[in-house]
Design a protein around this motif. Structure first.
Motif, PDB file in Angstrom:
ATOM      1  N   VAL A 166       0.846  -1.195   0.000  1.00 26.15           N
ATOM      2  CA  VAL A 166       0.000   0.000   0.000  1.00 26.15           C
ATOM      3  C   VAL A 166       0.882   1.245   0.000  1.00 26.15           C
ATOM      4  N   CYS A 167       1.758   1.354   0.994  1.00 27.06           N
ATOM      5  CA  CYS A 167       2.612   2.539   1.109  1.00 27.06           C
ATOM      6  C   CYS A 167       3.611   2.325   2.237  1.00 27.06           C
ATOM      7  N   ASP A 168       4.573   3.223   2.350  1.00 23.76           N
ATOM      8  CA  ASP A 168       5.454   3.269   3.514  1.00 23.76           C
ATOM      9  C   ASP A 168       5.041   4.426   4.404  1.00 23.76           C
ATOM     10  N   LEU A 169       4.905   4.138   5.701  1.00 23.32           N
ATOM     11  CA  LEU A 169       4.725   5.208   6.690  1.00 23.32           C
ATOM     12  C   LEU A 169       6.092   5.504   7.318  1.00 23.32           C
ATOM     13  N   GLY A 170       6.115   6.312   8.357  1.00 21.64           N
ATOM     14  CA  GLY A 170       7.389   6.697   8.957  1.00 21.64           C
ATOM     15  C   GLY A 170       8.220   5.501   9.387  1.00 21.64           C
ATOM     16  N   LEU A 171       7.581   4.516   9.981  1.00 22.34           N
ATOM     17  CA  LEU A 171       8.288   3.322  10.448  1.00 22.34           C
ATOM     18  C   LEU A 171       7.927   2.089   9.634  1.00 22.34           C
ATOM     19  N   SER A 172       6.663   1.936   9.334  1.00 19.62           N
ATOM     20  CA  SER A 172       6.167   0.652   8.814  1.00 19.62           C
ATOM     21  C   SER A 172       5.898   0.695   7.324  1.00 19.62           C
ATOM     22  N   ARG A 173       6.086  -0.471   6.697  1.00 22.09           N
ATOM     23  CA  ARG A 173       5.527  -0.706   5.371  1.00 22.09           C
ATOM     24  C   ARG A 173       4.110  -1.239   5.585  1.00 22.09           C
ATOM     25  N   VAL A 174       3.164  -0.660   4.846  1.00 26.42           N
ATOM     26  CA  VAL A 174       1.767  -1.089   4.949  1.00 26.42           C
ATOM     27  C   VAL A 174       1.463  -2.002   3.777  1.00 26.42           C
ATOM     28  N   GLU A 183       9.897  -9.545  17.876  1.00 22.46           N
ATOM     29  CA  GLU A 183       8.894  -9.305  18.894  1.00 22.46           C
ATOM     30  C   GLU A 183       8.619  -7.805  19.008  1.00 22.46           C
ATOM     31  N   LEU A 184       7.411  -7.459  19.450  1.00 20.69           N
ATOM     32  CA  LEU A 184       7.132  -6.055  19.758  1.00 20.69           C
ATOM     33  C   LEU A 184       8.159  -5.503  20.738  1.00 20.69           C
ATOM     34  N   ILE A 185       8.588  -6.343  21.689  1.00 21.08           N
ATOM     35  CA  ILE A 185       9.549  -5.848  22.681  1.00 21.08           C
ATOM     36  C   ILE A 185      10.959  -5.733  22.114  1.00 21.08           C
ATOM     37  N   ASP A 186      11.163  -6.077  20.856  1.00 16.47           N
ATOM     38  CA  ASP A 186      12.449  -5.776  20.208  1.00 16.47           C
ATOM     39  C   ASP A 186      12.513  -4.323  19.742  1.00 16.47           C
ATOM     40  N   LEU A 187      11.385  -3.635  19.697  1.00 20.32           N
ATOM     41  CA  LEU A 187      11.377  -2.202  19.367  1.00 20.32           C
ATOM     42  C   LEU A 187      11.796  -1.408  20.590  1.00 20.32           C
ATOM     43  N   ASP A 188      12.486  -0.290  20.358  1.00 25.85           N
ATOM     44  CA  ASP A 188      12.676   0.584  21.517  1.00 25.85           C
ATOM     45  C   ASP A 188      11.380   1.370  21.739  1.00 25.85           C
ATOM     46  N   ARG A 189      11.299   2.065  22.881  1.00 24.03           N
ATOM     47  CA  ARG A 189      10.007   2.649  23.277  1.00 24.03           C
ATOM     48  C   ARG A 189       9.506   3.676  22.270  1.00 24.03           C
ATOM     49  N   GLU A 190      10.405   4.479  21.753  1.00 25.37           N
ATOM     50  CA  GLU A 190       9.981   5.494  20.775  1.00 25.37           C
ATOM     51  C   GLU A 190       9.398   4.849  19.525  1.00 25.37           C
ATOM     52  N   ARG A 250       8.095   1.901  19.348  1.00 30.05           N
ATOM     53  CA  ARG A 250       6.834   1.240  19.706  1.00 30.05           C
ATOM     54  C   ARG A 250       5.698   2.256  19.703  1.00 30.05           C
ATOM     55  N   ILE A 251       5.975   3.464  20.163  1.00 32.12           N
ATOM     56  CA  ILE A 251       4.933   4.498  20.167  1.00 32.12           C
ATOM     57  C   ILE A 251       4.578   4.878  18.730  1.00 32.12           C
ATOM     58  N   VAL A 252       5.574   4.996  17.879  1.00 32.39           N
ATOM     59  CA  VAL A 252       5.296   5.289  16.462  1.00 32.39           C
ATOM     60  C   VAL A 252       4.481   4.153  15.843  1.00 32.39           C
ATOM     61  N   LEU A 253       4.865   2.932  16.117  1.00 34.07           N
ATOM     62  CA  LEU A 253       4.098   1.798  15.586  1.00 34.07           C
ATOM     63  C   LEU A 253       2.656   1.863  16.089  1.00 34.07           C
ATOM     64  N   GLY A 254       2.475   2.222  17.347  1.00 33.72           N
ATOM     65  CA  GLY A 254       1.116   2.379  17.877  1.00 33.72           C
ATOM     66  C   GLY A 254       0.327   3.438  17.115  1.00 33.72           C
ATOM     67  N   ASP A 255       0.982   4.547  16.790  1.00 37.58           N
ATOM     68  CA  ASP A 255       0.310   5.591  15.992  1.00 37.58           C
ATOM     69  C   ASP A 255      -0.068   5.051  14.617  1.00 37.58           C
ATOM     70  N   ASP A 269       3.365   0.135  27.434  1.00 33.78           N
ATOM     71  CA  ASP A 269       4.368  -0.141  28.476  1.00 33.78           C
ATOM     72  C   ASP A 269       3.970  -1.376  29.286  1.00 33.78           C
ATOM     73  N   GLU A 270       2.682  -1.490  29.573  1.00 38.78           N
ATOM     74  CA  GLU A 270       2.224  -2.613  30.402  1.00 38.78           C
ATOM     75  C   GLU A 270       2.274  -3.934  29.624  1.00 38.78           C
ATOM     76  N   ILE A 271       1.986  -3.880  28.328  1.00 40.61           N
ATOM     77  CA  ILE A 271       2.133  -5.074  27.485  1.00 40.61           C
ATOM     78  C   ILE A 271       3.601  -5.496  27.450  1.00 40.61           C
ATOM     79  N   GLU A 272       4.478  -4.497  27.349  1.00 41.20           N
ATOM     80  CA  GLU A 272       5.914  -4.813  27.327  1.00 41.20           C
ATOM     81  C   GLU A 272       6.348  -5.471  28.640  1.00 41.20           C
ATOM     82  N   LEU A 273       5.875  -4.929  29.747  1.00 42.25           N
ATOM     83  CA  LEU A 273       6.221  -5.520  31.047  1.00 42.25           C
ATOM     84  C   LEU A 273       5.712  -6.954  31.134  1.00 42.25           C
ATOM     85  N   ALA A 274       4.456  -7.169  30.761  1.00 41.69           N
ATOM     86  CA  ALA A 274       3.889  -8.526  30.798  1.00 41.69           C
ATOM     87  C   ALA A 274       4.703  -9.465  29.898  1.00 41.69           C
ATOM     88  N   SER A 275       5.096  -8.961  28.729  1.00 39.47           N
ATOM     89  CA  SER A 275       5.879  -9.775  27.796  1.00 39.47           C
ATOM     90  C   SER A 275       7.221 -10.169  28.410  1.00 39.47           C
TER      91      SER A 275
END
Lengths: 139, 139
Positions: A18-26, A48-55, A57-62, B62-68
Motif C-alpha cells: 500500500v505505502c510506507d509510513l514513517g516506520l512501517s511498510r503497509v 517481537e514487539l519488545i524488540d522495538l525501543d520505546r519510541e 513502539r509508540i510510532v508503531l502504535g500511531d 508499556d504494560e504489554i511490554e512488562l507482561a511480555s
C-alpha cells in the motif's frame, strides 16, 4: 529504518504494498475474505514487539491507530482485530483486520480458517489506490 | 481509571487476578496449556484499542511490554503472541501469550483450539504469587 530492509518472502507472496509510513511498510493481505492490513516495521532482525525501543513502539502504535481508523472509515467493521503473532513468519508484523459479524470466520480469528482468495486484479488495484490515498491524506 | 470498572463476566469466569498496574488489570488465563496473561484497561466502555486516548495507549504499550518481559523471563517462550481481538468478549482486553514450539496448538493461534484446562489449584496459586511478585518488583 534500515536501508537494506527486506520483506519476508511469505509476506511478499501473500500481500500487495500500500505505502510506507514513517516506520512501517503497509501491506494489503491479498485475501478478499477480509479487509486486512499488515504493518511491517522497516527494520531488520525484529521478531517481537519488545524488540522495538520505546519510541519506535509508540510510532508503531500511531501507525496501527491510523490503519485502524482507515479500515473503520472504509469498511465499517463490527470489530477490529489487532495482533502480532509471528509463529510462522518470524519477521515482526502486525495484523490489523476489519471483522464483520457476517464474515466467514466470525467470531473466530481469521488465521488458518480458509484458503486465501486473491482479489480480482482490478478490484485489488482500486482498493490499493483508495487505501494509499487515505494514508497519504492522513499521514 | 473508572472507580466503577467491572470485569466482563466471561473474563471473570476464565481467569484469576494477578494484580493491577497503572492502567490495566492483569489476569492469568486459567488454562494450563499456555502461559497466558490478559490485560484489561480499567475503564468502562472500551472496545477497541483506538478507543484509548494516545497517552493511555502508550501506558498500555508499556504494560504489554512488562507482561511480555515477565512471561519471557519465566517461561522462555519461542514466541510471544500479543493480540486485541474481542470478537466474543466486547470489553477491551489484550492477550499476551507465551508460545512454545512444542505447545499443543503451535504454530496456530491458541484461540478455540482446545477446551480450557484449569490449573491444579496449588500450581495456579504458586504461579499467581510468582507473577504478582514479578510485576510488583518491576512496576
Amino acid at each position: 529504518m534500515d536501508r537494506d530492509f527486506l520483506l519476508h518472502p511469505q509476506l511478499l507472496a501473500d500481500t500487495a504494498m500500500v505505502c510506507d509510513l514513517g516506520l512501517s511498510r503497509v501491506l494489503l493481505m491479498d485475501d478478499a475474505h477480509w479487509p486486512w492490513l499488515i504493518l511491517v516495521p522497516r527494520r531488520r532482525q525484529l521478531r517481537e514487539l519488545i524488540d522495538l525501543d520505546r519510541e519506535e513502539r509508540i510510532v508503531l502504535g500511531d501507525e496501527i491507530e491510523l490503519a485502524s481508523r482507515i479500515l473503520r472509515a472504509r469498511f465499517n467493521p463490527d470489530k477490529l482485530n489487532v495482533a502480532a503473532l509471528g509463529n510462522q513468519v518470524e519477521q515482526l508484523h502486525v495484523h490489523v483486520i476489519a471483522r464483520h459479524r457476517n464474515d466467514p470466520a466470525w467470531p473466530a480469528p481469521v488465521w488458518g480458517r480458509l484458503p486465501r482468495r486473491s482479489y480480482e486484479p482490478s478490484a485489488r488495484q482500486s482498493l490499493l489506490d483508495g487505501l494509499a490515498l487515505a494514508f497519504a491524506t492522513a499521514a
